[in-house]
Design a protein around this motif. Structure first.
Motif, PDB file in Angstrom:
ATOM      1  N   ARG A   1      14.042 -26.481   2.767  1.00  9.92           N
ATOM      2  CA  ARG A   1      12.529 -26.675   3.795  1.00  9.92           C
ATOM      3  C   ARG A   1      11.905 -27.694   3.872  1.00  9.92           C
ATOM      4  O   ARG A   1      11.341 -28.247   4.973  1.00  9.92           O
TER       5      ARG A   1
ATOM      6  N   GLY B   1      12.263 -28.402   7.530  1.00 11.10           N
ATOM      7  CA  GLY B   1      11.862 -27.641   8.161  1.00 11.10           C
ATOM      8  C   GLY B   1      11.245 -25.675   7.478  1.00 11.10           C
ATOM      9  O   GLY B   1      12.077 -25.498   7.085  1.00 11.10           O
ATOM     10  N   ASN B   2      10.869 -25.013   8.398  1.00 13.73           N
ATOM     11  CA  ASN B   2      10.755 -23.479   8.416  1.00 13.73           C
ATOM     12  C   ASN B   2      11.820 -22.913   9.423  1.00 13.73           C
ATOM     13  O   ASN B   2      12.706 -23.779  10.489  1.00 13.73           O
TER      14      ASN B   2
ATOM     15  N   GLU C   1      14.871 -20.411  11.202  1.00  9.52           N
ATOM     16  CA  GLU C   1      14.562 -19.419  11.895  1.00  9.52           C
ATOM     17  C   GLU C   1      15.498 -18.121  12.292  1.00  9.52           C
ATOM     18  O   GLU C   1      14.907 -17.394  12.232  1.00  9.52           O
TER      19      GLU C   1
ATOM     20  N   TYR D   1      16.945 -23.859  11.893  1.00  8.34           N
ATOM     21  CA  TYR D   1      15.991 -24.359  11.381  1.00  8.34           C
ATOM     22  C   TYR D   1      14.615 -24.035  12.903  1.00  8.34           C
ATOM     23  O   TYR D   1      15.922 -24.580  13.687  1.00  8.34           O
ATOM     24  N   THR D   2      13.761 -24.433  12.949  1.00  5.87           N
ATOM     25  CA  THR D   2      12.990 -24.622  14.216  1.00  5.87           C
ATOM     26  C   THR D   2      13.507 -25.533  15.038  1.00  5.87           C
ATOM     27  O   THR D   2      12.797 -25.728  16.437  1.00  5.87           O
TER      28      THR D   2
ATOM     29  N   GLU E   1       3.714 -22.402  -0.008  1.00  5.72           N
ATOM     30  CA  GLU E   1       5.027 -22.814  -0.398  1.00  5.72           C
ATOM     31  C   GLU E   1       6.297 -22.103  -0.645  1.00  5.72           C
ATOM     32  O   GLU E   1       7.220 -21.165   0.137  1.00  5.72           O
TER      33      GLU E   1
ATOM     34  N   GLU F   1       7.251 -18.649   1.439  1.00  6.30           N
ATOM     35  CA  GLU F   1       7.978 -19.146   2.687  1.00  6.30           C
ATOM     36  C   GLU F   1       9.792 -19.497   2.142  1.00  6.30           C
ATOM     37  O   GLU F   1      10.553 -19.174   2.598  1.00  6.30           O
TER      38      GLU F   1
ATOM     39  N   LYS G   1      10.847 -15.612   1.153  1.00  3.01           N
ATOM     40  CA  LYS G   1      11.543 -15.457   2.596  1.00  3.01           C
ATOM     41  C   LYS G   1      12.441 -15.155   3.365  1.00  3.01           C
ATOM     42  O   LYS G   1      13.448 -14.789   3.605  1.00  3.01           O
ATOM     43  N   VAL G   2      12.492 -17.014   2.762  1.00  7.59           N
ATOM     44  CA  VAL G   2      13.940 -16.649   3.325  1.00  7.59           C
ATOM     45  C   VAL G   2      15.586 -16.781   2.336  1.00  7.59           C
ATOM     46  O   VAL G   2      16.511 -15.865   2.888  1.00  7.59           O
TER      47      VAL G   2
END
Length: 323
Positions: free
Chosen positions: A185, A189-190, A192, A220-221, A305, A308, A311-312
């Motif tokens: 991450r 980044g984030n 998707e 990823y995004t 952080e 997040e 969540k993954v």
């Protein structure tokens, strides 16, 4: 003379004892341990006879620590962390932040309500080679990030554990190895999209967790696609990371901390070697947390952080198909 900062370590398994050992090298702190198992007390006393020992969290919190390092099994991070935060104590929690997104969210919300620092021990983020790679990617030197591969395989995590809690939760492998989701991450980044598949092969009794091997594909995004291989089976332990950019590709062996950097404009590659000493990373984690409490700086991995990352991991477990 300035008053010493009080730091409490809650849970004195292999990780908790490592925190205690490293903290004894800080003369400016006063240390206490909270451990329910009395048979562990002599091991704590061997680290230092000056460590105060409690077998009850309420009594330990009455000692009035400024920081609590939560190193209990994953399923207790939530209850222990919230009890510490509600007592006005700043919390440095071992990864993962909690066993579920719901519990992790409650920890983050409680820290905000009580205006306490909540940071998470993702020690790989303090590894010099990972810091170098983060900067390389973040500075744009690698160009657009296109893809990546991460792999970690070992049963050492299980062998050094002092509880068998992993066998009680489906997807414990994915929670154990959230380090990978965290530093990916930081680099990419984030996330998707997520796809996850696993199996339960492996006949060692110690390895009958669910699953023993998993592969996660992350999009990823920014468009990059990364595959992540996780297992409890391989021996000796292996850990690898590759990040593929338009300008540079980086291949990092996390067992030796040797990095190879490939430049598309040149033949061959250049090699960098980093210092992999683990205790130095733990010292840096402690210093980061102390600085955040005393000076109001941002911890390297905040509760938000880590949520997040949680969540993954939880979505990967939800997507998990076991064969």
């Amino acid at each position: 003379m300035a008053e010493k900062m009080k730091i409490l370590v809650v849970g004195c398994g292999s990780i908790g004892k490592r925190h205690l050992k490293v903290l004894t090298e800080r003369p400016q702190v006063e240390i206490a341990a909270c451990e329910l198992r009395r048979e562990v007390f002599p091991q704590i006393e061997e680290i230092s006879p000056e460590i105060a020992i409690f077998n009850n969290l309420e009594l330990a919190l009455a000692w009035q620590p400024q920081i609590a390092i939560v190193a209990v099994p994953n399923q207790f991070h939530h209850t222990v962390g919230i009890q510490c935060l509600r007592a006005g104590v700043h919390v440095l929690c071992e990864k993962p932040l909690a066993d579920t997104v719901e519990h992790a969210t409650q920890l983050v919300e409680t820290a905000k309500e009580k205006k306490r620092v909540l940071a998470v021990v993702f020690s790989e983020r303090y590894r010099p080679s990972i810091l170098y790679l983060e900067n390389l990617a973040g500075s744009g030197q690698m160009g657009n990030l296109l893809a990546g591969r991460a792999m970690v395989g070992t049963y050492n995590t299980l062998l050094c554990a002092t509880t068998d809690s992993r066998s009680e939760q489906v997807g414990s492998l994915l929670l154990d190895y959230t380090h990978e989701f965290d530093f990916l991450r930081a680099i990419f980044g984030n996330v998707e999209d997520i796809y996850c598949v696993g199996h339960n092969l492996g006949r060692r009794k110690l390895l009958q967790v669910n699953p023993t091997v998993a592969v996660v594909v992350l999009r990823y995004t920014g468009g990059a696609i990364v595959s992540v291989h996780l297992d409890y089976i391989q021996h000796p332990q292996r850990r690898l990371l590759e990040v593929i950019g338009e300008e540079l590709t980086v291949a990092l062996d996390l067992q030796t901390d040797v990095m190879k950097i490939y430049d598309w404009k040149q033949d061959g590659y250049r090699v960098l070697t980093f210092d992999p000493v683990r205790n130095e990373r733990i010292k840096a984690e402690h210093q980061d947390m102390i600085k955040a409490v005393l000076k109001g700086t941002k911890p390297r991995v905040t509760g938000e952080e880590a949520l997040e990352v949680q969540k993954v991991a939880e979505e990967a477990i939800r997507q998990l198909t076991i064969h």
